[in-house]
Motif scaffolding. Structure first.
Motif, mmCIF file in Angstrom:
data_model
loop_
_atom_site.group_PDB
_atom_site.id
_atom_site.type_symbol
_atom_site.label_atom_id
_atom_site.label_comp_id
_atom_site.label_asym_id
_atom_site.label_seq_id
_atom_site.Cartn_x
_atom_site.Cartn_y
_atom_site.Cartn_z
ATOM 1 N N ALA A 84 0.857 -1.182 0.000
ATOM 2 C CA ALA A 84 0.000 0.000 0.000
ATOM 3 C C ALA A 84 0.897 1.238 0.000
ATOM 4 C CB ALA A 84 -0.914 0.004 1.218
ATOM 5 N N ASN A 85 0.444 2.263 -0.719
ATOM 6 C CA ASN A 85 1.224 3.486 -0.841
ATOM 7 C C ASN A 85 0.290 4.676 -0.751
ATOM 8 O OD1 ASN A 85 2.152 5.570 -3.285
ATOM 9 N ND2 ASN A 85 3.753 5.099 -1.801
ATOM 10 N N ASP A 86 0.720 5.742 -0.071
ATOM 11 C CA ASP A 86 -0.183 6.871 0.164
ATOM 12 C C ASP A 86 -0.662 7.521 -1.129
ATOM 13 O OD1 ASP A 86 2.361 7.904 -0.384
ATOM 14 O OD2 ASP A 86 2.232 9.500 1.115
ATOM 15 N N LYS A 87 0.223 7.791 -2.072
ATOM 16 C CA LYS A 87 -0.181 8.473 -3.304
ATOM 17 C C LYS A 87 -1.011 7.573 -4.210
ATOM 18 C CE LYS A 87 1.512 12.440 -2.336
ATOM 19 N NZ LYS A 87 0.579 13.545 -1.987
ATOM 20 N N ARG A 88 -0.708 6.279 -4.195
ATOM 21 C CA ARG A 88 -1.511 5.336 -4.983
ATOM 22 C C ARG A 88 -2.943 5.309 -4.456
ATOM 23 N NH1 ARG A 88 1.260 0.190 -4.376
ATOM 24 N NH2 ARG A 88 2.720 0.997 -5.918
ATOM 25 N N GLY A 89 -3.085 5.190 -3.154
ATOM 26 C CA GLY A 89 -4.414 5.159 -2.564
ATOM 27 C C GLY A 89 -5.154 6.477 -2.728
ATOM 28 N N GLU A 90 -4.432 7.581 -2.574
ATOM 29 C CA GLU A 90 -5.068 8.893 -2.712
ATOM 30 C C GLU A 90 -5.534 9.134 -4.142
ATOM 31 O OE1 GLU A 90 -4.216 13.589 -1.515
ATOM 32 O OE2 GLU A 90 -2.567 12.129 -1.499
ATOM 33 N N ALA A 91 -4.697 8.771 -5.102
ATOM 34 C CA ALA A 91 -5.085 8.940 -6.508
ATOM 35 C C ALA A 91 -6.309 8.095 -6.829
ATOM 36 C CB ALA A 91 -3.923 8.553 -7.424
ATOM 37 N N ALA A 92 -6.325 6.835 -6.356
ATOM 38 C CA ALA A 92 -7.473 5.955 -6.610
ATOM 39 C C ALA A 92 -8.741 6.521 -5.993
ATOM 40 C CB ALA A 92 -7.185 4.559 -6.071
ATOM 41 N N ARG A 93 -8.638 7.006 -4.759
ATOM 42 C CA ARG A 93 -9.814 7.586 -4.098
ATOM 43 C C ARG A 93 -10.325 8.808 -4.846
ATOM 44 N NH1 ARG A 93 -9.860 11.802 -1.039
ATOM 45 N NH2 ARG A 93 -7.665 11.642 -0.388
ATOM 46 N N MET A 94 -9.439 9.683 -5.259
ATOM 47 C CA MET A 94 -9.855 10.902 -5.957
ATOM 48 C C MET A 94 -10.513 10.588 -7.290
ATOM 49 S SD MET A 94 -6.658 13.463 -5.143
ATOM 50 C CE MET A 94 -7.414 14.881 -5.956
ATOM 51 N N ILE A 95 -9.972 9.607 -8.014
ATOM 52 C CA ILE A 95 -10.554 9.214 -9.299
ATOM 53 C C ILE A 95 -11.936 8.606 -9.092
ATOM 54 C CG2 ILE A 95 -10.314 7.609 -11.246
ATOM 55 C CD1 ILE A 95 -7.219 8.065 -10.917
ATOM 56 N N ALA A 96 -12.058 7.734 -8.076
ATOM 57 C CA ALA A 96 -13.354 7.115 -7.789
ATOM 58 C C ALA A 96 -14.391 8.158 -7.386
ATOM 59 C CB ALA A 96 -13.196 6.063 -6.688
ATOM 60 N N GLU A 97 -13.969 9.185 -6.660
ATOM 61 C CA GLU A 97 -14.895 10.246 -6.258
ATOM 62 C C GLU A 97 -15.387 11.057 -7.443
ATOM 63 O OE1 GLU A 97 -13.101 10.981 -1.735
ATOM 64 O OE2 GLU A 97 -12.563 12.346 -3.386
ATOM 65 N N LEU A 98 -14.587 11.132 -8.493
ATOM 66 C CA LEU A 98 -14.982 11.863 -9.696
ATOM 67 C C LEU A 98 -15.843 11.020 -10.635
ATOM 68 C CD1 LEU A 98 -11.565 13.562 -10.517
ATOM 69 C CD2 LEU A 98 -13.599 14.693 -9.599
ATOM 70 N N ALA A 99 -15.737 9.714 -10.535
ATOM 71 C CA ALA A 99 -16.454 8.801 -11.433
ATOM 72 C C ALA A 99 -17.939 8.749 -11.078
ATOM 73 C CB ALA A 99 -15.839 7.410 -11.348
ATOM 74 N N PRO A 100 -18.761 8.224 -11.992
ATOM 75 C CA PRO A 100 -20.180 8.029 -11.670
ATOM 76 C C PRO A 100 -20.357 7.115 -10.460
ATOM 77 C CG PRO A 100 -19.802 7.803 -14.029
ATOM 78 C CD PRO A 100 -18.447 7.865 -13.381
#
Length: 446
Positions: A84-100
């Motif tokens: 697990a990596n902080d930037k990997r998780g943060e990027a995934a969360r931000m993308i998911a929040e923008l998705a439908p």
């Protein structure tokens, strides 16, 4: 410090270029870039109306994005995907929040082709079926299944590669394959054609329908109202996975975070790359619906990449999305399309007889050039090369002479500058295109 002659010598001696006959090309050495411009070694400045490969959405050398990459490099340059990596998780969360809604997981890749490759793999494993439907006017990447799914001529010399891909016709109101009289009829007839294709291929054999939300290189074809919703309904009816390829259309290019937002449609999988971090580092991925993610909760997903979710790339994506939000870049791109590009191109089409059609949204537009408006004869033939491509080459050369680097494909000139371009630079570039179109007018049938 490198010199132009050294850059040319090294390139010609050692670099093997993509999509090219190596002895027939002479790549222009580029020294630097900033914002919406880049410079060659002679000092000539070009306005980048191609966004390189329609990916520099945030512009060249954005200082905050560069700083984020430098900061991450100093903290943790790389770590393998199993951690697990902080930037990997943060990027995934931000993308998911923008998705439908209900698309909450992200599988990271190094680019768009790998994203489509893995999305197809997910769809096949989720459904237990093997066929994938995609359109003729499409590009999905150059890896094995992605190039097979591609509809344009880049597929031909790669065949045979993968199996199980079936092509169909998508909507194209200007050159309707369905002889439609208007956009609404085009959308309805295209959906009927898709349904017929599914019926005759066997619904129980079809894993996925793969569509560019807005077709990119092959025409900037904006779907008619109701078309994407109709595809969603057909997929639901037959248990088919809907994959939206947003590699080019996503992250501000269409004036939306994801182009599907414009039509309120939620696919099962969204593939992305390019604009997520403007290509500052290689990054792509698949946004995955909860239902498909559940398939792999206790069943291993049989795929992976050494550099999946690379910390440097993910740090650049996090910074890019933050910059987009704080600087209002998505809204800026939408306004540029509505307030400047659309009215300018409309006026230009009335001035130049060679302009057969204009279409687009955001900072994603096509000018389709013809030699006869009544017959819609294209300025150059489909897949033109050599002497047959001379008219479009002349139009492109006229742009470059005036300091604008264009994006041309077949008989089309695409208007795809960075989403951050200023209104002044945008108007300057459009004025150059206006001048260059006099060259296209010279080929028009009198």
């Amino acid at each position: 410090m490198s010199t132009e002659s050294q850059v040319r010598a090294d390139d010609r001696a050692h670099v093997f270029h993509s999509w090219s006959a190596q002895g027939l090309i002479d790549p222009l050495p580029i020294e630097r870039a900033l914002g919406s411009h880049f410079w060659d070694y002679s000092g000539k400045k070009y306005l980048d109306f191609s966004s390189q490969l329609v990916n520099i959405n945030i512009g060249h050398q954005h200082p905050r994005l560069i700083a984020a990459i430098q900061e991450q490099a100093g903290k943790l340059a790389t770590i393998q995907p199993a951690f697990a990596n902080d930037k990997r998780g943060e990027a995934a969360r931000m993308i998911a929040e923008l998705a439908p809604p209900n698309l909450n997981k992200v599988f990271f890749t190094n680019g768009g082709a790998e994203a489509n490759e893995n999305a197809i793999r997910m769809a096949r494993l989720h459904t237990g079926r093997h066929k994938v439907l995609s359109t003729y006017r499409s590009y999905h990447g150059s890896t094995a299944t992605a190039i097979t799914a591609t509809g344009d001529p880049r597929r031909w010399p790669n065949e045979p590669v993968a199996v199980g891909v079936v092509h169909f016709w998508g909507p194209y109101p200007y050159r309707s394959p369905f002889f439609s009289k208007d956009e609404h009829e085009e959308g309805q007839r295209a959906l009927r054609h898709l349904r017929d294709t599914i019926v005759f291929e066997g619904p129980a054999t079809i894993a996925a329908i793969l569509l560019e939300t807005v077709v990119g290189t092959n025409g900037i074809l904006v779907p008619p109202p109701g078309y994407l919703a109709g595809v969603r309904e057909i997929c639901d009816e037959f248990g088919i996975v809907f994959i939206a390829d947003e590699v080019m259309a996503g992250f501000g290019r269409c004036g939306e975070w994801f182009a599907v937002d414009r039509w309120g449609v939620a696919p099962d999988l969204i593939t992305f790359a390019k604009g997520v971090n403007s290509g500052y580092l290689p990054l792509g991925g698949v946004v995955i619906s909860d239902a498909i993610a559940e398939t792999f909760r206790e069943r291993p997903f049989p795929g992976g990449l050494t550099y999946s979710g690379h910390p440097l790339a993910c740090a650049s994506a996090v910074a890019s999305m933050q910059i987009f939000k704080e600087e209002g870049i998505v809204e800026h791109a939408r306004a540029l399309g509505d307030d400047i590009i659309a009215p300018f191109l409309k006026e230009m089409s009335e001035k130049h007889p060679s302009v057969g059609d204009i279409r687009g949204l955001g900072v994603f537009w096509a000018v389709e050039l013809v030699t006869d408006r009544e017959s819609k004869a294209p300025l150059v033939p489909f897949n033109a090369a050599g002497a047959a491509a001379a008219p479009m080459n002349a139009v492109a050369a006229a742009c470059k002479e005036r300091g604008l680097w264009p994006f041309v494909h077949f008989n089309r000139l695409h208007v795809v500058p960075p989403c951050t371009i200023t209104a002044g630079d945008l108007r300057e570039g459009l004025a150059i295109i206006d001048e260059a179109l006099t060259v296209a007018d010279g080929y028009y049938a009198a």
